[in-house]
Design a protein around this motif. Structure first.
Motif, PDB file in Angstrom:
ATOM      1  N   UNK A 127       0.860  -1.183   0.000  1.00  0.00           N
ATOM      2  CA  UNK A 127       0.000   0.000   0.000  1.00  0.00           C
ATOM      3  C   UNK A 127       0.894   1.229   0.000  1.00  0.00           C
ATOM      4  N   UNK A 128       0.793   2.106  -0.993  1.00  0.00           N
ATOM      5  CA  UNK A 128       1.659   3.293  -1.049  1.00  0.00           C
ATOM      6  C   UNK A 128       1.506   4.155   0.200  1.00  0.00           C
ATOM      7  N   UNK A 129       2.601   4.768   0.610  1.00  0.00           N
ATOM      8  CA  UNK A 129       2.583   5.591   1.820  1.00  0.00           C
ATOM      9  C   UNK A 129       1.822   6.891   1.622  1.00  0.00           C
ATOM     10  N   UNK A 130       1.704   7.362   0.386  1.00  0.00           N
ATOM     11  CA  UNK A 130       1.070   8.657   0.143  1.00  0.00           C
ATOM     12  C   UNK A 130      -0.452   8.553   0.027  1.00  0.00           C
ATOM     13  N   UNK A 131      -1.018   7.355   0.200  1.00  0.00           N
ATOM     14  CA  UNK A 131      -2.459   7.191   0.048  1.00  0.00           C
ATOM     15  C   UNK A 131      -3.170   7.861   1.218  1.00  0.00           C
ATOM     16  N   UNK A 132      -4.239   8.596   0.918  1.00  0.00           N
ATOM     17  CA  UNK A 132      -5.037   9.225   1.969  1.00  0.00           C
ATOM     18  C   UNK A 132      -5.734   8.144   2.802  1.00  0.00           C
ATOM     19  N   UNK A 133      -5.952   8.420   4.077  1.00  0.00           N
ATOM     20  CA  UNK A 133      -6.627   7.408   4.927  1.00  0.00           C
ATOM     21  C   UNK A 133      -7.985   6.978   4.384  1.00  0.00           C
ATOM     22  N   UNK A 134      -8.726   7.932   3.778  1.00  0.00           N
ATOM     23  CA  UNK A 134     -10.049   7.571   3.251  1.00  0.00           C
ATOM     24  C   UNK A 134      -9.959   6.660   2.036  1.00  0.00           C
ATOM     25  N   UNK A 135      -8.798   6.630   1.376  1.00  0.00           N
ATOM     26  CA  UNK A 135      -8.645   5.823   0.171  1.00  0.00           C
ATOM     27  C   UNK A 135      -8.015   4.462   0.439  1.00  0.00           C
ATOM     28  N   UNK A 136      -7.553   4.230   1.646  1.00  0.00           N
ATOM     29  CA  UNK A 136      -6.870   2.965   1.923  1.00  0.00           C
ATOM     30  C   UNK A 136      -7.828   1.786   1.825  1.00  0.00           C
ATOM     31  N   UNK A 137      -9.102   2.012   2.094  1.00  0.00           N
ATOM     32  CA  UNK A 137     -10.064   0.912   2.042  1.00  0.00           C
ATOM     33  C   UNK A 137     -10.133   0.313   0.650  1.00  0.00           C
ATOM     34  N   UNK A 138      -9.983   1.149  -0.380  1.00  0.00           N
ATOM     35  CA  UNK A 138     -10.039   0.643  -1.753  1.00  0.00           C
ATOM     36  C   UNK A 138      -8.892  -0.323  -2.024  1.00  0.00           C
ATOM     37  N   UNK A 139      -7.697  -0.027  -1.521  1.00  0.00           N
ATOM     38  CA  UNK A 139      -6.552  -0.919  -1.735  1.00  0.00           C
ATOM     39  C   UNK A 139      -6.762  -2.256  -1.029  1.00  0.00           C
ATOM     40  N   UNK A 140      -7.239  -2.226   0.204  1.00  0.00           N
ATOM     41  CA  UNK A 140      -7.474  -3.487   0.923  1.00  0.00           C
ATOM     42  C   UNK A 140      -8.622  -4.276   0.294  1.00  0.00           C
ATOM     43  N   UNK A 141      -9.640  -3.563  -0.224  1.00  0.00           N
ATOM     44  CA  UNK A 141     -10.768  -4.258  -0.851  1.00  0.00           C
ATOM     45  C   UNK A 141     -10.331  -4.968  -2.127  1.00  0.00           C
ATOM     46  N   UNK A 142      -9.557  -4.289  -2.966  1.00  0.00           N
ATOM     47  CA  UNK A 142      -9.114  -4.908  -4.213  1.00  0.00           C
ATOM     48  C   UNK A 142      -8.144  -6.048  -3.929  1.00  0.00           C
ATOM     49  N   UNK A 143      -7.280  -5.881  -2.940  1.00  0.00           N
ATOM     50  CA  UNK A 143      -6.373  -6.970  -2.577  1.00  0.00           C
ATOM     51  C   UNK A 143      -7.152  -8.199  -2.115  1.00  0.00           C
ATOM     52  N   UNK A 144      -8.227  -7.993  -1.363  1.00  0.00           N
ATOM     53  CA  UNK A 144      -9.049  -9.120  -0.926  1.00  0.00           C
ATOM     54  C   UNK A 144      -9.765  -9.771  -2.098  1.00  0.00           C
ATOM     55  N   UNK A 145     -10.224  -8.961  -3.056  1.00  0.00           N
ATOM     56  CA  UNK A 145     -10.876  -9.518  -4.242  1.00  0.00           C
ATOM     57  C   UNK A 145      -9.903 -10.357  -5.067  1.00  0.00           C
ATOM     58  N   UNK A 146      -8.669  -9.902  -5.164  1.00  0.00           N
ATOM     59  CA  UNK A 146      -7.658 -10.678  -5.899  1.00  0.00           C
ATOM     60  C   UNK A 146      -7.374 -11.992  -5.178  1.00  0.00           C
ATOM     61  N   UNK A 147      -7.300 -11.937  -3.852  1.00  0.00           N
ATOM     62  CA  UNK A 147      -7.025 -13.160  -3.087  1.00  0.00           C
ATOM     63  C   UNK A 147      -8.185 -14.133  -3.122  1.00  0.00           C
ATOM     64  N   UNK A 148      -9.413 -13.637  -3.348  1.00  0.00           N
ATOM     65  CA  UNK A 148     -10.593 -14.508  -3.361  1.00  0.00           C
ATOM     66  C   UNK A 148     -10.866 -15.123  -4.720  1.00  0.00           C
ATOM     67  N   UNK A 149      -9.973 -14.945  -5.676  1.00  0.00           N
ATOM     68  CA  UNK A 149     -10.183 -15.545  -6.997  1.00  0.00           C
ATOM     69  C   UNK A 149     -10.131 -17.070  -6.907  1.00  0.00           C
ATOM     70  N   UNK A 150     -10.692 -17.739  -7.920  1.00  0.00           N
ATOM     71  CA  UNK A 150     -10.591 -19.203  -7.940  1.00  0.00           C
ATOM     72  C   UNK A 150      -9.136 -19.661  -7.987  1.00  0.00           C
ATOM     73  N   UNK A 151      -8.914 -20.871  -7.561  1.00  0.00           N
ATOM     74  CA  UNK A 151      -7.548 -21.386  -7.487  1.00  0.00           C
ATOM     75  C   UNK A 151      -6.893 -21.434  -8.866  1.00  0.00           C
ATOM     76  N   UNK A 152      -7.659 -21.746  -9.893  1.00  0.00           N
ATOM     77  CA  UNK A 152      -7.076 -21.816 -11.236  1.00  0.00           C
ATOM     78  C   UNK A 152      -6.572 -20.451 -11.688  1.00  0.00           C
ATOM     79  N   UNK A 153      -7.307 -19.399 -11.346  1.00  0.00           N
ATOM     80  CA  UNK A 153      -6.863 -18.055 -11.728  1.00  0.00           C
ATOM     81  C   UNK A 153      -5.612 -17.654 -10.965  1.00  0.00           C
ATOM     82  N   UNK A 154      -5.506 -18.066  -9.707  1.00  0.00           N
ATOM     83  CA  UNK A 154      -4.300 -17.742  -8.934  1.00  0.00           C
ATOM     84  C   UNK A 154      -3.093 -18.514  -9.439  1.00  0.00           C
ATOM     85  N   UNK A 155      -3.314 -19.746  -9.855  1.00  0.00           N
ATOM     86  CA  UNK A 155      -2.195 -20.533 -10.387  1.00  0.00           C
ATOM     87  C   UNK A 155      -1.687 -19.977 -11.706  1.00  0.00           C
TER      88      UNK A 155
END
Length: 308
Positions: A131-159
């Motif tokens: 997570x970039x250090x210059x991100x505003x506190x109100x915008x940090x939720x978007x980075x964590x949300x997208x990271x969680x969406x990427x981690x929740x992909x099917x196993x075939x997509x992660x492989x």
């Protein structure tokens, strides 16, 4: 030859309040002849100033043709420079998710507000400086949300991310924070290649249109009559999009896991870099973002459903 007009000294012309019929006819004929001469002169001027068409194509047909027609190995248009930082973040998260421990930690924050995200989810991103250090506190939720969406992909997509790095599994403490190309160099490369044709990627509206197109094509062989009976009927995907664009930022985060799960189930790839860009713009430019999603959805539907 000019028409002969009655003399004003004639007896008929000298009668007050009466205009000779012959004089009126001759005057009308003279006016018509004068108008014809003016029209011919204008036509001659237009033909004289018309540009001469040379032999051969005047337009650059080669530039307007699709890259695949001229070069089968042609690369797609480069991404817009404003997406380079988001694409770097997505790539780093995808590589981090090759570690099962990191993938599970990031997935634990799926659909949660920032104050409910587990500490291990923060650690999975902050330990690597993703997570970039210059991100505003109100915008940090978007980075964590997208990271969680990427981690929740099917196993075939992660492989599928593993061959790009050559690893099948990474250690939980592996450092994948350093991008292969710095963001500045990526920006200069995009500018020098084709700055006027830079791509903004695939919006969520265009991806949802792909789901609708696949459902229609799958239903055509057996339900051709029912699918064309009511062309104005709103599909389930379309209803979800209509509901999505009416949400505030909290509602958007609540609905996003289900929308992305639907795209993954249909085999439609998600442009996570563009999605992160749009989520960050949502609190301030929601109307502009929703309009773009709707335009991309219906434009893609018209293009895919156009009869051959």
């Amino acid at each position: 030859m000019a028409p002969h007009l009655p003399s004003h000294h004639s007896r008929e012309a000298r009668k007050p309040g009466k205009v000779p019929a012959a004089w009126c006819a001759a005057f009308s004929t003279a006016v018509l002849d004068h108008q014809r001469l003016i029209s011919r002169a204008r036509l001659s001027c237009r033909q004289a100033h018309r540009p001469v068409q040379r032999e051969g194509p005047m337009t650059d047909v080669a530039d307007t043709a699709s890259p695949s027609a001229s070069d089968p190995a042609a690369q797609p248009a480069p991404r817009h420079e404003k997406l380079s930082g988001y694409d770097t973040f997505v790539t780093q998260v995808q590589q981090a998710c090759l570690s099962p421990g990191v993938q599970q930690a990031l997935r634990a924050g799926l659909g949660r507000p920032l104050h409910e995200i587990p500490a291990r989810t923060f650690a999975a991103l902050l330990r690597r400086g993703l997570v970039p250090d210059h991100v505003y506190p109100a915008d940090k939720r978007a980075y964590y949300a997208v990271a969680s969406l990427i981690a929740a992909r099917p196993r075939a997509a992660r492989r599928a991310d593993a061959p790009a790095r050559g690893d099948t599994q990474l250690d939980e403490h592996s450092d994948v924070s350093a991008p292969a190309v710095p963001p500045v160099e990526m920006t200069l490369t995009s500018k020098s290649t084709a700055p006027e044709k830079a791509s903004w990627g695939t919006s969520l509206g265009e991806s949802l249109a792909g789901v609708s197109a696949r459902r229609v094509s799958a239903a055509e062989p057996t339900h051709a009559v029912s699918t064309s009976a009511d062309p104005h009927k709103v599909s389930g995907v379309e209803q979800r999009l209509h509901l999505l664009v009416r949400q505030d930022i909290d509602g958007l985060h609540r609905m996003m896991p289900g929308v992305v799960r639907q795209l993954n189930s249909a085999g439609i790839p998600v442009d996570y870099g563009r999605l992160l860009h749009d989520i960050l713009r949502w609190p301030r430019w929601r109307d502009e973002t929703t309009l773009r999603w709707l335009e991309d959805y219906y434009r893609t539907r018209r293009r895919t459903e156009r009869p051959a």
